[in-house]
Design a protein around this motif. Sequence first.
Motif, PDB file in Angstrom:
ATOM      1  N   LEU A   1      53.969 -35.889 -77.023  1.00  0.00           N
ATOM      2  CA  LEU A   1      54.131 -37.324 -77.237  1.00  0.00           C
ATOM      3  C   LEU A   1      53.288 -38.070 -76.211  1.00  0.00           C
ATOM      4  N   THR A   2      52.717 -39.221 -76.588  1.00  0.00           N
ATOM      5  CA  THR A   2      51.803 -39.922 -75.681  1.00  0.00           C
ATOM      6  C   THR A   2      52.107 -41.412 -75.597  1.00  0.00           C
ATOM      7  N   SER A   3      51.729 -41.994 -74.434  1.00  0.00           N
ATOM      8  CA  SER A   3      51.876 -43.435 -74.231  1.00  0.00           C
ATOM      9  C   SER A   3      50.703 -44.211 -74.806  1.00  0.00           C
ATOM     10  N   PHE A   4      49.522 -43.568 -74.836  1.00  0.00           N
ATOM     11  CA  PHE A   4      48.306 -44.200 -75.346  1.00  0.00           C
ATOM     12  C   PHE A   4      47.844 -43.480 -76.614  1.00  0.00           C
ATOM     13  N   PRO A   5      47.320 -44.211 -77.588  1.00  0.00           N
ATOM     14  CA  PRO A   5      46.823 -43.572 -78.818  1.00  0.00           C
ATOM     15  C   PRO A   5      45.740 -42.534 -78.541  1.00  0.00           C
ATOM     16  N   SER A   6      44.873 -42.816 -77.557  1.00  0.00           N
ATOM     17  CA  SER A   6      43.743 -41.935 -77.268  1.00  0.00           C
ATOM     18  C   SER A   6      44.183 -40.533 -76.858  1.00  0.00           C
ATOM     19  N   ALA A   7      45.291 -40.433 -76.136  1.00  0.00           N
ATOM     20  CA  ALA A   7      45.742 -39.135 -75.634  1.00  0.00           C
ATOM     21  C   ALA A   7      46.203 -38.220 -76.761  1.00  0.00           C
ATOM     22  N   ALA A   8      46.663 -38.800 -77.866  1.00  0.00           N
ATOM     23  CA  ALA A   8      47.151 -37.990 -78.997  1.00  0.00           C
ATOM     24  C   ALA A   8      46.015 -37.478 -79.867  1.00  0.00           C
ATOM     25  N   LYS A   9      44.860 -38.138 -79.774  1.00  0.00           N
ATOM     26  CA  LYS A   9      43.723 -37.742 -80.605  1.00  0.00           C
ATOM     27  C   LYS A   9      43.205 -36.371 -80.176  1.00  0.00           C
ATOM     28  N   GLY A  10      42.859 -35.567 -81.121  1.00  0.00           N
ATOM     29  CA  GLY A  10      42.318 -34.246 -80.828  1.00  0.00           C
ATOM     30  C   GLY A  10      43.378 -33.176 -80.630  1.00  0.00           C
ATOM     31  N   LEU A  11      44.642 -33.583 -80.650  1.00  0.00           N
ATOM     32  CA  LEU A  11      45.730 -32.623 -80.528  1.00  0.00           C
ATOM     33  C   LEU A  11      46.407 -32.446 -81.882  1.00  0.00           C
ATOM     34  N   LYS A  12      46.521 -31.229 -82.344  1.00  0.00           N
ATOM     35  CA  LYS A  12      47.193 -30.977 -83.618  1.00  0.00           C
ATOM     36  C   LYS A  12      48.656 -31.385 -83.570  1.00  0.00           C
ATOM     37  N   ASN A  13      49.231 -31.284 -82.378  1.00  0.00           N
ATOM     38  CA  ASN A  13      50.650 -31.621 -82.215  1.00  0.00           C
ATOM     39  C   ASN A  13      50.835 -32.935 -81.450  1.00  0.00           C
ATOM     40  N   GLY A  14      49.771 -33.741 -81.328  1.00  0.00           N
ATOM     41  CA  GLY A  14      49.854 -35.007 -80.613  1.00  0.00           C
ATOM     42  C   GLY A  14      50.474 -36.118 -81.453  1.00  0.00           C
ATOM     43  N   ILE A  15      51.401 -36.849 -80.867  1.00  0.00           N
ATOM     44  CA  ILE A  15      52.064 -37.961 -81.560  1.00  0.00           C
ATOM     45  C   ILE A  15      52.131 -39.158 -80.614  1.00  0.00           C
ATOM     46  N   PHE A  16      51.510 -40.261 -80.986  1.00  0.00           N
ATOM     47  CA  PHE A  16      51.550 -41.480 -80.176  1.00  0.00           C
ATOM     48  C   PHE A  16      52.875 -42.201 -80.426  1.00  0.00           C
ATOM     49  N   ILE A  17      53.671 -42.365 -79.358  1.00  0.00           N
ATOM     50  CA  ILE A  17      54.963 -43.068 -79.495  1.00  0.00           C
ATOM     51  C   ILE A  17      55.106 -44.229 -78.512  1.00  0.00           C
ATOM     52  N   GLY A  18      54.236 -44.282 -77.488  1.00  0.00           N
ATOM     53  CA  GLY A  18      54.365 -45.304 -76.465  1.00  0.00           C
ATOM     54  C   GLY A  18      55.052 -44.772 -75.216  1.00  0.00           C
ATOM     55  N   PRO A  19      55.231 -45.621 -74.212  1.00  0.00           N
ATOM     56  CA  PRO A  19      55.765 -45.162 -72.923  1.00  0.00           C
ATOM     57  C   PRO A  19      57.287 -45.150 -72.870  1.00  0.00           C
ATOM     58  N   PRO A  20      57.860 -44.115 -72.251  1.00  0.00           N
ATOM     59  CA  PRO A  20      59.316 -44.127 -72.017  1.00  0.00           C
ATOM     60  C   PRO A  20      59.591 -44.860 -70.706  1.00  0.00           C
ATOM     61  N   ILE A  21      59.919 -46.123 -70.770  1.00  0.00           N
ATOM     62  CA  ILE A  21      60.168 -46.890 -69.554  1.00  0.00           C
ATOM     63  C   ILE A  21      61.618 -47.348 -69.498  1.00  0.00           C
ATOM     64  N   LYS A  22      62.099 -47.472 -68.286  1.00  0.00           N
ATOM     65  CA  LYS A  22      63.481 -47.873 -68.072  1.00  0.00           C
ATOM     66  C   LYS A  22      63.692 -49.304 -68.535  1.00  0.00           C
ATOM     67  N   GLU A  23      64.878 -49.570 -69.058  1.00  0.00           N
ATOM     68  CA  GLU A  23      65.219 -50.936 -69.454  1.00  0.00           C
ATOM     69  C   GLU A  23      65.736 -51.693 -68.232  1.00  0.00           C
ATOM     70  N   PHE A  24      65.076 -52.808 -67.912  1.00  0.00           N
ATOM     71  CA  PHE A  24      65.465 -53.600 -66.748  1.00  0.00           C
ATOM     72  C   PHE A  24      66.170 -54.873 -67.195  1.00  0.00           C
ATOM     73  N   ASN A  25      67.259 -55.195 -66.497  1.00  0.00           N
ATOM     74  CA  ASN A  25      67.944 -56.458 -66.734  1.00  0.00           C
ATOM     75  C   ASN A  25      67.437 -57.484 -65.734  1.00  0.00           C
ATOM     76  N   SER A  26      67.045 -58.630 -66.229  1.00  0.00           N
ATOM     77  CA  SER A  26      66.534 -59.673 -65.344  1.00  0.00           C
ATOM     78  C   SER A  26      67.661 -60.257 -64.498  1.00  0.00           C
ATOM     79  N   LYS A  27      67.406 -60.371 -63.190  1.00  0.00           N
ATOM     80  CA  LYS A  27      68.377 -60.950 -62.269  1.00  0.00           C
ATOM     81  C   LYS A  27      67.918 -62.340 -61.842  1.00  0.00           C
ATOM     82  N   ASN A  28      68.817 -63.111 -61.266  1.00  0.00           N
ATOM     83  CA  ASN A  28      68.468 -64.433 -60.760  1.00  0.00           C
ATOM     84  C   ASN A  28      67.351 -64.298 -59.736  1.00  0.00           C
ATOM     85  N   LYS A  29      66.237 -64.976 -59.985  1.00  0.00           N
ATOM     86  CA  LYS A  29      65.044 -64.807 -59.159  1.00  0.00           C
ATOM     87  C   LYS A  29      65.283 -65.213 -57.707  1.00  0.00           C
ATOM     88  N   ARG A  30      65.921 -66.356 -57.491  1.00  0.00           N
ATOM     89  CA  ARG A  30      66.149 -66.806 -56.121  1.00  0.00           C
ATOM     90  C   ARG A  30      67.067 -65.838 -55.363  1.00  0.00           C
TER      91      ARG A  30
END
Length: 348
Positions: free
Chosen positions: A142-171
């Motif tokens: 699985l890849t974060s970028f489309p380019s990384a999946a190209k050329g791989l028979k088993n490559g699948i572009f899905i995007g990045p696994p990033i943590k979900e952040f909750n926005s806090k009061n900025k001040r």
Amino acid sequence: MMYKIVFTGGGTAGHVVPNIAVMQKTNKYFDKTYYIGSDSGIEKSLIKPLDIPFYSVPCVKFSRDNFLKNLKIPFSLMSGVSAAKKILKKIKPDVVFSKGGYVAVPVVLAAKSLGIPVVCHESDYSLGLANKLTAKFAKAVLTSFPSAAKGLKNGIFIGPPIKEFNSKNKRLAKQKFGFSGDKPLLLAFGGSQGASAITAAVKKAAPLLENDFDILLIAGKSVKEARKTGSVYETPFISDMETAYSAADVALARCGSNSAFEILSLKIPVVFVPLKKGNSRGDQVMNAEYFLKSGNCLVLNESDLTEKSLAAYVNSAYRGLKLNQGRNDTKVFYRKTHDTTDKTEKIA
């Protein structure tokens, strides 16, 4: 029936934090989660608070500077594969998820030899060495970028696994670091190991920035404890990045895929200073070029990094990209120039 999953990957937080993000989603599908890493990598300290069983295996990192060290790799790899086999036989997982890094190689090879399905993920624009070595043994890469999946028979572009952040009061987030919140805050960091070039440049640029910005500098191992001097709060590492991101009005960072996607997903104006080729395989340069073409950042090459260029870029990113948050056409506001003293030119 009890379903089990083993995660592996490490050496830097960039290989571990995405695994933690995936764990947040796989918990509802697997009854038991395990982690295999190394004793010396950052993964052990990041996984320990999660109360997940952690196992370590011997491993050696490929050295770009001292090739004599690489002579040990075949022997250490054999030892690592043997140790990983024993662990996997004991756990009997249904699948192994590999995030890459040198830690993952013996685990993937051991899983393949035992007939355990492997799924890999590549965060960068092109495959890293570990995933190049293990891709052919995986059911899918699985890849974060489309380019990384190209050329791989088993490559699948899905995007990045990033943590979900909750926005806090900025001040309130700024006040946690000792700032009043009256000025915009620059968040500067270079990854889990810190970046000496970024740290040094930020310190030199502080007199040019402190009238307009407070500075939260994550300096890594170059400092032993958190300290605040004037408008600069310097700390070795921040585990609570949710608060740091909430406090940030503009960011300066390397261009490792994980942190880059986090910053961009939160729509924080950012200047990327990618780790140059030679100190790495050039993956951060490729990542930065991709993001620059999409118009969602500014890029300052490390060879051009000075206190003046840093200050110019940070001011340009904050004043320009801030006006354009939430849109994808930030390239309308800036185009890159080749002037070393002032790296951006306003177009708006």
